[in-house]
Design an enzyme around this catalytic site. Structure first.
Site, mmCIF file in Angstrom:
data_model
loop_
_atom_site.group_PDB
_atom_site.id
_atom_site.type_symbol
_atom_site.label_atom_id
_atom_site.label_comp_id
_atom_site.label_asym_id
_atom_site.label_seq_id
_atom_site.Cartn_x
_atom_site.Cartn_y
_atom_site.Cartn_z
ATOM 1 N N ASN A 42 25.791 -43.114 5.632
ATOM 2 C CA ASN A 42 25.428 -44.520 5.798
ATOM 3 C C ASN A 42 26.111 -45.403 4.767
ATOM 4 O O ASN A 42 26.203 -46.618 4.949
ATOM 5 C CB ASN A 42 23.907 -44.707 5.663
ATOM 6 C CG ASN A 42 23.179 -44.379 6.954
ATOM 7 O OD1 ASN A 42 23.753 -44.439 8.028
ATOM 8 N ND2 ASN A 42 21.909 -44.046 6.840
ATOM 9 N N ARG A 279 13.357 -58.584 2.961
ATOM 10 C CA ARG A 279 13.598 -58.078 4.317
ATOM 11 C C ARG A 279 12.281 -57.907 5.071
ATOM 12 O O ARG A 279 12.203 -58.194 6.264
ATOM 13 C CB ARG A 279 14.340 -56.742 4.248
ATOM 14 C CG ARG A 279 15.759 -56.924 3.771
ATOM 15 C CD ARG A 279 16.472 -55.619 3.568
ATOM 16 N NE ARG A 279 17.865 -55.894 3.240
ATOM 17 C CZ ARG A 279 18.758 -54.965 2.970
ATOM 18 N NH1 ARG A 279 18.412 -53.693 2.998
ATOM 19 N NH2 ARG A 279 19.996 -55.294 2.688
HETATM 20 P P1 ADP Z 1 23.377 -41.845 0.238
HETATM 21 O O1 ADP Z 1 23.557 -43.312 0.446
HETATM 22 O O2 ADP Z 1 22.046 -41.488 -0.314
HETATM 23 O O3 ADP Z 1 24.532 -41.222 -0.475
HETATM 24 P P2 ADP Z 1 24.417 -41.364 2.931
HETATM 25 O O4 ADP Z 1 23.668 -41.620 4.183
HETATM 26 O O5 ADP Z 1 25.513 -42.325 2.596
HETATM 27 O O6 ADP Z 1 23.343 -41.225 1.748
HETATM 28 O O7 ADP Z 1 25.069 -39.928 2.979
HETATM 29 C C1 ADP Z 1 24.325 -38.758 3.267
HETATM 30 C C2 ADP Z 1 25.223 -37.746 3.938
HETATM 31 O O8 ADP Z 1 24.602 -36.471 3.974
HETATM 32 C C3 ADP Z 1 25.547 -38.118 5.372
HETATM 33 O O9 ADP Z 1 26.946 -38.165 5.557
HETATM 34 C C4 ADP Z 1 24.893 -36.992 6.176
HETATM 35 O O10 ADP Z 1 25.582 -36.700 7.387
HETATM 36 C C5 ADP Z 1 24.942 -35.836 5.202
HETATM 37 N N1 ADP Z 1 23.961 -34.773 5.494
HETATM 38 C C6 ADP Z 1 22.686 -34.924 5.903
HETATM 39 N N2 ADP Z 1 22.090 -33.737 6.110
HETATM 40 C C7 ADP Z 1 23.008 -32.763 5.829
HETATM 41 C C8 ADP Z 1 23.023 -31.335 5.875
HETATM 42 N N3 ADP Z 1 21.957 -30.626 6.261
HETATM 43 N N4 ADP Z 1 24.160 -30.681 5.541
HETATM 44 C C9 ADP Z 1 25.265 -31.376 5.167
HETATM 45 N N5 ADP Z 1 25.313 -32.723 5.115
HETATM 46 C C10 ADP Z 1 24.222 -33.425 5.442
#
Ligand code: ADP
Length: 448
Positions: A42, A279
């Site tokens: 995200n 928000r």
């Molecule tokens: P933050 O802003 O906290 O860094 P993000 O949403 O930008 O969080 O990034 C989180 C990432 O972790 C996403 O790209 C998501 O697809 C990845 N992710 C979530 N669950 C898993 C998992 N089980 N294994 C590997 N990657 C994962």
């Protein structure tokens, strides 16, 4: 993929990339595993900026801010439900995170404002481009430079423990991988796109669209729970007020559009809220209109201050009129009413006195310079404030508030920092502040 790394970082968003870079710079050998094909989570979608107080960038703009104000405004905006330990660490370290980025050539030299703050504290690239894409691109340059292994399309499915501490993980792609490691950083993001968790904690929101990428399903929550972690605030889900959703994709229209001067009007062309309230409050005001959404209205001067609007226009989300009358016709609003609303607003800006709704920020420019623009918006699920309980060292805590050895969490997966409402610009700041902290604390932990 090797069968051993010093630390396994799960997720390639802002928190994961930052903790990997920090851990590497301290001498560790990290690996980043990302379940989606696309890198950046995200974070790549973040648009407003990164909040920090007492920065030299603020002083360059003649803005004197304080940790106290940053703390107090975030606390009030969060319904005074924020975890004080996390909030204190966060508000006092965000400036250092800005410095760290700058030290890595990542410059956030422009300032804007989002809902719920009294002063310009939201740092963003001087190109005025959305922060998320810029940040991920720049952080990835360090991942490449340091040759930190980053694998996409690999989903971590299990945490392995022995006598209560982390010893490895299991991950699935075409085959199953078992990786030994002393430490794991959960940087898996939230569950804004996780129907199961939403059904469990906020079934009332299941009919709303989401701004989240499809991988935001809260995997980190269940991984942490499987080793005894405590959860907090799981029912605190942020619905973002201004999301364009008349096409198959839900596009978040960043708060900077209002921060730079846009107003919100209802279907009759009347203002109905302090556009830069939190928000939570702006969403409630839009919901109270009865479910048809509202319009952001702005002019060409405001448009110039937010690069993302070019993109919104390019994908057909923006209505344009050379005059307010022409714009009114495009969005089926009585031109006399909208014209009157805009004229009235311009007087409010001139006098800096919004008797109607008490807006005090985002009033640097009025809405007078054609062409004029409108974007139809409505609320959508955006961010999950709840998650895994951590302390300010990013150590994950169990139900007895004891540390789970070797398990760290940073970013949206962790709960507590934002209370019942996250302030725009605090999410990116959280990923850098706590991503760095996780890298440092993993280093200390492994050193023993
Ligand atoms: P933050 O802003 O906290 O860094 P993000 O949403 O930008 O969080 O990034 C989180 C990432 O972790 C996403 O790209 C998501 O697809 C990845 N992710 C979530 N669950 C898993 C998992 N089980 N294994 C590997 N990657 C994962």
């Amino acid at each position: 993929i090797k069968d051993h790394y010093d630390v396994v970082i799960i997720g390639s968003g802002g928190a994961g990339l930052t903790s990997a870079i920090q851990a590497y710079e301290l001498g560790l050998k990290p690996v980043i595993l990302e379940k989606m094909d696309k890198i950046g989570g995200n974070t790549t979608r973040a648009s407003s900026g990164m909040n920090a107080a007492e920065t030299s960038i603020q002083l360059d703009h003649k803005i004197v801010d304080s940790f106290e104000d940053f703390y107090d405004e975030t606390f009030v905006g969060g319904g005074k439900k924020n975890n004080p330990e996390l909030l204190k660490f966060f508000t006092e370290h965000s400036v250092l995170a800005i410095d760290w980025l700058s030290h890595h050539g990542i410059k956030l030299d422009d300032l804007t404002i989002t809902g719920g703050m009294k002063t310009m504290r939201t740092h963003r690239p001087s190109s005025l481009a959305p922060i998320g894409g810029y940040l991920v691109t720049e952080l990835l340059k360090y991942i490449a430079k340091y040759r930190i292994p980053l694998f996409s399309g690999i989903k971590v499915s299990e945490l392995l423990t022995e006598k209560g501490h982390i010893i490895g993980i299991k991950a699935d792609a075409q085959k199953e991988y078992v990786i030994k490691t002393k430490a794991v950083v959960l940087a898996t993001g939230g569950f804004g796109a996780g129907k199961d968790l939403l059904a469990k904690y906020r079934s009332d929101l299941l009919n709303l669209r989401t701004t989240n990428q499809p991988g935001a399903t809260g995997d980190g929550i269940s991984l942490a729970q499987s080793v005894g972690a405590k959860l907090v605030d799981m029912d605190q889900v942020q619905v973002h007020p201004t999301v364009q959703q008349d096409t198959p994709h839900a596009f978040l229209i960043g708060e900077a559009v209002r921060g730079e001067g846009a107003i919100l009007v209802n279907n009759s062309g009347l203002r109905f809220v302090n556009e830069l309230d939190t928000r939570k409050n702006v969403t409630k005001a839009i919901d109270d209109l009865g479910g048809t959404g509202a319009y952001l209205i702005f002019d060409s001067n405001i448009r110039k201050r937010v690069k993302a609007i070019e993109f919104y226009d390019h994908v057909g989300l923006v209505e344009t009129g050379q005059t307010i009358t022409e714009l009114s016709d495009r969005i089926n609003i009585d031109p006399k009413v909208l014209d009157n609303t805009v004229k009235n607003w311009n007087i409010i800006v001139r006098n800096h006195d919004d008797n109607d709704f008490g807006r005090t920020t985002g009033m640097e420019r009025d809405v007078s310079n054609g062409p004029f623009y409108a974007i139809h918006i409505a609320p959508a699920v955006h961010y999950t404030m709840g998650g895994v309980v951590i302390n300010h060292k990013t150590q994950v805590l169990n139900k007895d508030e004891q540390i789970i050895k070797g398990l760290f969490a940073a970013g949206e997966v962790a709960g507590g920092l934002h209370g019942n409402n996250r302030i725009g610009g605090n999410s990116i700041a959280e990923t850098i502040v706590f991503g760095r902290q996780a890298g440092q604390q993993v280093f200390k932990y492994i050193q023993g």
